[in-house]
Scaffold this active site. Structure first.
Site, short mmCIF file in Angstrom:
data_model
loop_
_atom_site.label_atom_id
_atom_site.label_comp_id
_atom_site.label_asym_id
_atom_site.label_seq_id
_atom_site.Cartn_x
_atom_site.Cartn_y
_atom_site.Cartn_z
N MET A 30 0.95 -1.29 0.02
CA MET A 30 0.12 -0.04 0.02
C MET A 30 1.11 1.05 0.09
O MET A 30 0.28 2.41 0.08
CB MET A 30 -0.85 0.13 1.16
CG MET A 30 -2.05 -1.28 1.39
SD MET A 30 -3.34 -1.04 2.15
CE MET A 30 -2.79 -0.66 3.74
N GLY A 31 2.16 1.06 -0.56
CA GLY A 31 3.06 2.26 -0.43
C GLY A 31 3.73 2.73 0.77
O GLY A 31 3.57 1.97 1.91
N GLU A 35 11.64 -0.17 5.21
CA GLU A 35 12.74 -1.32 5.03
C GLU A 35 12.04 -2.54 4.97
O GLU A 35 12.56 -3.45 4.37
CB GLU A 35 13.73 -1.15 6.20
CG GLU A 35 15.11 -0.26 5.60
CD GLU A 35 15.71 -0.62 4.55
OE1 GLU A 35 16.02 -1.74 4.45
OE2 GLU A 35 15.95 0.19 3.67
N HIS A 37 9.16 -3.31 3.57
CA HIS A 37 8.66 -3.51 2.19
C HIS A 37 10.01 -3.68 1.30
O HIS A 37 9.78 -4.83 0.65
CB HIS A 37 8.01 -2.28 1.49
CG HIS A 37 6.77 -1.95 2.37
ND1 HIS A 37 6.63 -0.63 2.80
CD2 HIS A 37 5.41 -2.46 2.36
CE1 HIS A 37 5.40 -0.40 3.38
NE2 HIS A 37 4.72 -1.45 3.25
N GLN A 148 5.75 -11.41 7.23
CA GLN A 148 5.12 -12.34 8.39
C GLN A 148 4.56 -11.37 9.36
O GLN A 148 3.59 -11.52 10.18
CB GLN A 148 6.61 -13.01 9.14
CG GLN A 148 6.29 -13.60 10.46
CD GLN A 148 5.75 -14.97 10.39
OE1 GLN A 148 5.52 -15.31 9.50
NE2 GLN A 148 4.96 -15.16 11.64
N LYS A 149 5.14 -10.10 9.19
CA LYS A 149 4.53 -9.00 10.08
C LYS A 149 2.96 -9.14 10.12
O LYS A 149 2.41 -8.90 11.28
CB LYS A 149 4.94 -7.58 9.54
CG LYS A 149 4.15 -6.37 9.80
CD LYS A 149 4.18 -5.96 11.19
CE LYS A 149 3.80 -4.47 11.56
NZ LYS A 149 2.53 -4.28 11.37
N ASP A 150 2.48 -9.32 9.05
CA ASP A 150 0.78 -9.61 8.83
C ASP A 150 0.61 -11.03 8.65
O ASP A 150 0.10 -11.40 7.58
CB ASP A 150 0.50 -8.56 7.75
CG ASP A 150 0.81 -7.18 7.67
OD1 ASP A 150 0.01 -6.62 8.67
OD2 ASP A 150 1.77 -6.65 7.32
N VAL A 176 10.81 -7.07 9.79
CA VAL A 176 11.82 -6.27 9.78
C VAL A 176 11.41 -5.32 11.20
O VAL A 176 10.50 -4.82 11.32
CB VAL A 176 12.16 -5.40 8.70
CG1 VAL A 176 13.42 -4.48 8.90
CG2 VAL A 176 12.62 -6.45 7.46
N ARG A 187 2.15 2.74 9.41
CA ARG A 187 1.36 3.54 10.35
C ARG A 187 2.42 4.13 11.65
O ARG A 187 1.82 4.99 12.33
CB ARG A 187 0.24 2.91 11.04
CG ARG A 187 -0.71 2.46 9.74
CD ARG A 187 -1.98 1.75 10.58
NE ARG A 187 -3.24 1.83 9.56
CZ ARG A 187 -3.45 0.83 8.79
NH1 ARG A 187 -2.84 -0.36 9.10
NH2 ARG A 187 -4.56 0.66 8.19
P1 AMP Z 1 1.39 -2.73 3.44
O1 AMP Z 1 1.98 -1.75 2.58
O2 AMP Z 1 1.35 -2.59 4.98
O3 AMP Z 1 0.27 -3.52 2.82
O4 AMP Z 1 2.45 -4.04 3.46
C1 AMP Z 1 3.01 -4.57 2.32
C2 AMP Z 1 3.55 -5.95 2.51
O5 AMP Z 1 4.99 -5.50 3.29
C3 AMP Z 1 3.05 -6.79 3.47
O6 AMP Z 1 3.12 -8.24 2.84
C4 AMP Z 1 3.47 -6.70 4.68
O7 AMP Z 1 3.38 -7.90 5.54
C5 AMP Z 1 4.79 -6.45 4.44
N1 AMP Z 1 5.56 -5.67 5.53
C6 AMP Z 1 4.96 -4.61 6.16
N2 AMP Z 1 5.82 -4.27 7.09
C7 AMP Z 1 6.69 -5.11 7.21
C8 AMP Z 1 7.73 -5.44 8.05
N3 AMP Z 1 8.13 -4.70 9.14
N4 AMP Z 1 8.58 -6.58 7.89
C9 AMP Z 1 8.54 -7.36 6.83
N5 AMP Z 1 7.45 -7.25 5.79
C10 AMP Z 1 6.65 -6.07 6.12
#
Ligand code: AMP
Length: 289
Positions: A30-31, A35, A37, A148-150, A176, A187
């Protein structure tokens, strides 16, 4: 690197690599790239000929009182970051491009999508499944990378891939974290400096749960240990702190691996985190940095 906004153009740009049987890796985001991402992007870059990063703040996965409008957006910086990592294509569609007027079909996430995050955010995982299904249909990646965060999102997507017969391999990359344990998240930018300090309570809670499991306690005791850490931190309100079986999200098996999951609000900002703990091998509980 190309930035593409239209689905038709995306398909035509990907035709050549597909014809040449070159592997395509997709990193859905989602942009507001950080680190976390970028660790997914690097993994995709290492193993694929063509790397596609999607940037789309998906309205379907936000509840009516959630932060869709205020969600951090910085496409210019994201494009620079993606380019620097050697990404071939950024797909950044508008909401209308992804969801044409009259849209009515939703991909349901089933029972896995109704517990924990799904219970707190009704409809969230249906929104996630719908957008990821669309991205899989448009990009037809060989491999897709998730964090893995989500962890519940990973479980829901893996289920969808099996149930809907997608020919994509799902790769899960470790969380990470900042040095003090806080998981990177777009967030986190909402947090004031005081809230940022308080946000450490999430990882400290997971660590307390880990220690509890490592000393032979059951999931219930670990849940209390996690909740206690959060209760002691002013300005942090616990949504849930649970110890579950890592695949089903049900009760953990005695002496089996445990997934510790936590969600809490720090001021107005809702954060989630998790830690995989195997009581037979405490090394599994180290911080990934
Ligand atoms: P989002 O932009 O929040 O939808 O995240 C996009 C992808 O990045 C998803 O697969 C998340 O699980 C991954 N992601 C977000 N934060 C982290 C993190 N701290 N460590 C590893 N992957 C992440």
């Amino acid at each position: 690197m190309k930035v593409v906004r239209a689905a038709a153009e995306l398909r035509s740009v990907l035709e050549a690599p597909k014809r040449a049987a070159r592997s395509v890796g997709l990193v859905p985001t989602m942009g507001a790239l950080h680190e976390g991402h970028l660790s997914l992007v690097r993994e995709a870059r290492r193993s694929n000929d063509t790397v596609v990063v999607s940037i789309f703040v998906n309205p379907l996965q936000f509840g009516p009182s959630e932060d869709f409008r205020s969600y951090p957006r910085d496409e210019a910086a994201d494009v620079v970051a993606a380019d620097a990592e050697g990404v071939d294509l950024v797909f950044a569609p508008s909401v209308d491009e992804m969801y044409p007027p009259g849209r009515s079909t939703i991909v349901g996430s089933g029972p896995l999508g109704t517990v924990l995050e799904g219970a707190s955010r009704p409809g969230h995982f249906d929104g996630v499944c719908t957008v990821v299904a669309k991205l899989f249909n448009l990009v037809e990646p060989d491999v897709a990378y998730f964090g893995q965060k989500d962890v519940q999102q990973v479980a829901v997507i893996k289920r969808m891939v099996t149930d809907l017969s997608y020919r994509v391999r799902v790769v899960v990359c470790p969380t990470v974290r900042e040095k003090d344990g806080l998981a990177l998240s777009s967030r986190n930018s909402y947090l004031s400096s005081e809230e940022r300090q308080r946000a450490r309570a999430l990882f400290r809670a997971l660590d307390a749960g880990r220690r509890s499991i490592a000393t032979g306690e059951n999931g219930r005791v670990a849940e209390v240990a996690m909740a206690d850490v959060v209760a002691a931190e002013k300005g942090v309100e616990l949504d849930y702190a649970r110890a579950v079986e890592p695949e089903s999200f049900d009760e953990p098996h005695p002496d089996g691996p445990v997934l510790l999951v936590i969600a809490a609000s720090v001021g107005q900002t809702r954060l989630i985190d998790n830690l995989h703990v195997d009581p037979r091998d405490d090394r599994s509980a180290r911080v990934v940095s």
